[in-house]
Design a protein around this motif. Structure first.
Motif, PDB file in Angstrom:
ATOM      1  N   THR A 134       0.822  -1.209   0.000  1.00  0.00           N
ATOM      2  CA  THR A 134       0.000   0.000   0.000  1.00  0.00           C
ATOM      3  C   THR A 134       0.853   1.256   0.000  1.00  0.00           C
ATOM      4  N   VAL A 135       0.421   2.237  -0.830  1.00  0.00           N
ATOM      5  CA  VAL A 135       1.080   3.547  -0.860  1.00  0.00           C
ATOM      6  C   VAL A 135       0.076   4.696  -0.791  1.00  0.00           C
ATOM      7  N   LEU A 136      -1.169   4.439  -1.184  1.00  0.00           N
ATOM      8  CA  LEU A 136      -2.190   5.486  -1.172  1.00  0.00           C
ATOM      9  C   LEU A 136      -3.487   4.903  -0.623  1.00  0.00           C
ATOM     10  N   THR A 137      -4.266   5.748   0.016  1.00  0.00           N
ATOM     11  CA  THR A 137      -5.588   5.330   0.463  1.00  0.00           C
ATOM     12  C   THR A 137      -6.620   6.303  -0.088  1.00  0.00           C
ATOM     13  N   GLY A 138      -7.821   5.800  -0.328  1.00  0.00           N
ATOM     14  CA  GLY A 138      -8.854   6.609  -0.953  1.00  0.00           C
ATOM     15  C   GLY A 138      -9.895   7.110   0.020  1.00  0.00           C
ATOM     16  N   ASP A 139     -11.067   7.404  -0.521  1.00  0.00           N
ATOM     17  CA  ASP A 139     -12.060   8.132   0.265  1.00  0.00           C
ATOM     18  C   ASP A 139     -13.217   7.285   0.766  1.00  0.00           C
ATOM     19  N   ALA A 140     -13.308   5.994   0.369  1.00  0.00           N
ATOM     20  CA  ALA A 140     -14.486   5.226   0.788  1.00  0.00           C
ATOM     21  C   ALA A 140     -14.235   3.737   0.645  1.00  0.00           C
ATOM     22  N   ASP A 141     -14.913   2.951   1.485  1.00  0.00           N
ATOM     23  CA  ASP A 141     -14.952   1.493   1.389  1.00  0.00           C
ATOM     24  C   ASP A 141     -13.573   0.836   1.371  1.00  0.00           C
ATOM     25  N   GLY A 142     -12.621   1.433   2.071  1.00  0.00           N
ATOM     26  CA  GLY A 142     -11.298   0.826   2.159  1.00  0.00           C
ATOM     27  C   GLY A 142     -10.511   0.880   0.866  1.00  0.00           C
ATOM     28  N   LEU A 143     -10.816   1.854  -0.006  1.00  0.00           N
ATOM     29  CA  LEU A 143     -10.056   1.982  -1.247  1.00  0.00           C
ATOM     30  C   LEU A 143      -8.594   2.245  -0.929  1.00  0.00           C
ATOM     31  N   HIS A 144      -7.710   1.459  -1.504  1.00  0.00           N
ATOM     32  CA  HIS A 144      -6.284   1.707  -1.353  1.00  0.00           C
ATOM     33  C   HIS A 144      -5.546   1.206  -2.586  1.00  0.00           C
ATOM     34  N   TYR A 145      -4.393   1.815  -2.806  1.00  0.00           N
ATOM     35  CA  TYR A 145      -3.565   1.511  -3.966  1.00  0.00           C
ATOM     36  C   TYR A 145      -2.197   1.041  -3.486  1.00  0.00           C
ATOM     37  N   GLY A 146      -1.608   0.131  -4.259  1.00  0.00           N
ATOM     38  CA  GLY A 146      -0.312  -0.380  -3.861  1.00  0.00           C
ATOM     39  C   GLY A 146       0.608  -0.613  -5.042  1.00  0.00           C
ATOM     40  N   LEU A 147       1.907  -0.522  -4.792  1.00  0.00           N
ATOM     41  CA  LEU A 147       2.902  -0.965  -5.768  1.00  0.00           C
ATOM     42  C   LEU A 147       2.783  -2.480  -5.876  1.00  0.00           C
ATOM     43  N   TRP A 148       2.820  -2.992  -7.112  1.00  0.00           N
ATOM     44  CA  TRP A 148       2.686  -4.429  -7.327  1.00  0.00           C
ATOM     45  C   TRP A 148       4.027  -4.992  -7.790  1.00  0.00           C
ATOM     46  N   TYR A 149       4.608  -5.875  -6.962  1.00  0.00           N
ATOM     47  CA  TYR A 149       5.909  -6.483  -7.256  1.00  0.00           C
ATOM     48  C   TYR A 149       5.718  -7.904  -7.763  1.00  0.00           C
ATOM     49  N   ASP A 150       5.777  -8.089  -9.083  1.00  0.00           N
ATOM     50  CA  ASP A 150       5.730  -9.450  -9.615  1.00  0.00           C
ATOM     51  C   ASP A 150       6.946 -10.249  -9.166  1.00  0.00           C
ATOM     52  N   THR A 151       8.067  -9.566  -9.000  1.00  0.00           N
ATOM     53  CA  THR A 151       9.280 -10.181  -8.485  1.00  0.00           C
ATOM     54  C   THR A 151       9.973  -9.185  -7.570  1.00  0.00           C
ATOM     55  N   PRO A 152      10.559  -9.643  -6.479  1.00  0.00           N
ATOM     56  CA  PRO A 152      11.270  -8.712  -5.595  1.00  0.00           C
ATOM     57  C   PRO A 152      12.625  -8.287  -6.147  1.00  0.00           C
ATOM     58  N   HIS A 153      13.038  -8.875  -7.267  1.00  0.00           N
ATOM     59  CA  HIS A 153      14.341  -8.571  -7.844  1.00  0.00           C
ATOM     60  C   HIS A 153      14.291  -7.438  -8.849  1.00  0.00           C
ATOM     61  N   ALA A 154      13.101  -6.849  -9.054  1.00  0.00           N
ATOM     62  CA  ALA A 154      12.940  -5.773 -10.025  1.00  0.00           C
ATOM     63  C   ALA A 154      12.023  -4.707  -9.453  1.00  0.00           C
ATOM     64  N   LEU A 155      11.928  -3.594 -10.168  1.00  0.00           N
ATOM     65  CA  LEU A 155      11.000  -2.539  -9.764  1.00  0.00           C
ATOM     66  C   LEU A 155       9.560  -3.026  -9.900  1.00  0.00           C
ATOM     67  N   PRO A 156       8.625  -2.419  -9.181  1.00  0.00           N
ATOM     68  CA  PRO A 156       7.225  -2.850  -9.295  1.00  0.00           C
ATOM     69  C   PRO A 156       6.728  -2.726 -10.731  1.00  0.00           C
ATOM     70  N   SER A 157       5.845  -3.639 -11.120  1.00  0.00           N
ATOM     71  CA  SER A 157       5.361  -3.696 -12.493  1.00  0.00           C
ATOM     72  C   SER A 157       4.342  -2.604 -12.787  1.00  0.00           C
ATOM     73  N   PHE A 158       3.559  -2.201 -11.778  1.00  0.00           N
ATOM     74  CA  PHE A 158       2.495  -1.221 -11.956  1.00  0.00           C
ATOM     75  C   PHE A 158       1.928  -0.883 -10.588  1.00  0.00           C
ATOM     76  N   VAL A 159       0.919  -0.039 -10.571  1.00  0.00           N
ATOM     77  CA  VAL A 159       0.171   0.287  -9.358  1.00  0.00           C
ATOM     78  C   VAL A 159      -1.211  -0.347  -9.492  1.00  0.00           C
TER      79      VAL A 159
END
Length: 354
Positions: A134-159
């Protein structure tokens, strides 16, 4: 003929309407923003603070999580720190920094988790897969955004993002954090334009336009990580290279481990939800495949069981066992550790652990 190449009366009226609201917005902007030099100083100080923070923060996250931080997380922090009061008020209608950003704050990395807990449990919701931070949280119903790491050996693939209290699926939200915010602002702008009157414009539309303008100041910095393709094209291409999971986001398994998965996710969903006996068979088959060096089925089935755990200890246990076994084969130790910590403390009453 209007600027869009048409002399249709409705289009002319729409163009004049837009010019009117743009003129009203410019007057409103001048009234509410700080003076130009004060705003420029605020932006400059934000860049300086973030520049000093970058190396210590990268080192701390690598030491604590075993993960790499993307440049765009620092671009977003610069953007956040450089917002003026009215811009800050506008952005909090949509999102707040959370999760990893709590370590960016003064004294954030010096805090001690409650006894028996670990930094990696901060802002980790019950349904968060190990790849999701998690890196961001939203305004309702537990909305949250996170960096997605397909592998820990590289940068996150997307949010990615989803609603923890209305969890129908995890969705691709953007390639960078600013892209996530920009996409959210654009959706809201479409909902609010045109306003019915000036009052409505001042209360809703104009702060949104102000935030949009602030985002564009920083977007070119994200260009290297974001690329030139539209978000829709990126999502389409990303889905093609992923094995489907019921949570909607899928998993990427690198060759030579990316064998096909024997059961489609809708079949797995029905079996897990009904606790059908074949689930036990599939778990055994997935574990046996790991023994042969093929973790794809274990990774997919582990994600499905994790997403569909529904507070059932036997599903939680099976999900953890399959995920950690798959990560072991893939050499993803950092994700295996997160999975184990989360399994041990999955029913924490709050994502706040300090």
């Amino acid at each position: 003929m209007n600027e869009h190449g048409s002399d249709h009366p409705d289009q002319q009226k729409e163009a004049l309407q837009y010019q009117h609201w743009q003129a009203e917005y410019q007057l409103w902007r001048q009234k509410h923003l700080p003076p130009t030099d004060a705003l420029a100083l605020l932006r400059s100080e934000a860049r300086e603070v973030t520049a000093v923070l970058q190396e210590p923060m990268r080192a701390w996250i690598m030491q604590s999580y075993g993960l790499l931080l993307p440049d765009h997380i620092f671009t977003f922090w610069t953007f956040w720190l450089g917002l003026g009061p009215i811009e800050r008020e506008a952005i909090t209608r949509f999102i707040y920094p959370a999760g990893l950003f709590s370590f960016f704050e003064e004294g954030g990395r010096e805090r001690t988790p409650r006894e028996g807990l670990d930094h990696r449990l901060a802002w980790r919701y019950y349904l968060d897969p190990p790849e999701f931070l998690t890196v961001l949280t939203g305004d309702a119903d537990g909305l949250h955004y996170g960096l997605w790491y397909d592998t820990p050996h590289a940068l996150p693939s997307f949010v990615a993002g989803y609603y923890s209290r209305d969890a129908d699926a995890i969705r691709y939200a953007g390639r960078t954090l600013l892209e996530v915010l920009h996409a959210t602002v654009e959706r809201t702008e479409r909902d609010w334009y045109p306003p019915a009157n000036v009052r409505e414009g001042e209360e809703d539309l104009f702060p949104t336009w102000l935030l949009r303008d602030a985002i564009t100041e920083y977007e070119t910095i994200d260009q290297r990580e974001r690329g030139n393709a539209s978000l829709e094209v990126f999502i389409h291409d990303a889905l093609q290279e992923r094995l489907a999971t019921y949570n909607g986001i899928g998993v990427r398994v690198p060759p030579p481990y990316n064998q096909s998965v024997p059961q489609p996710c809708h079949v797995v969903y029905e079996a897990i939800r009904s606790d059908a006996p074949e689930v036990t068979t599939w778990i055994t088959e997935a574990e046996q495949a790991c023994e042969k060096g093929q973790p794809a089925f274990a990774l997919v089935l582990g994600h499905d069981l994790h997403w569909l755990s529904a507070g059932q200890p036997h599903r939680e246990e099976a999900a953890w066992r399959l995920l950690t076994r798959a990560y072991e084969v893939l050499g993803y130790d950092a994700l295996a550790t997160i999975a184990t910590l989360h399994h041990q403390h999955r029913n924490l009453p709050s994502v706040q652990i300090y």
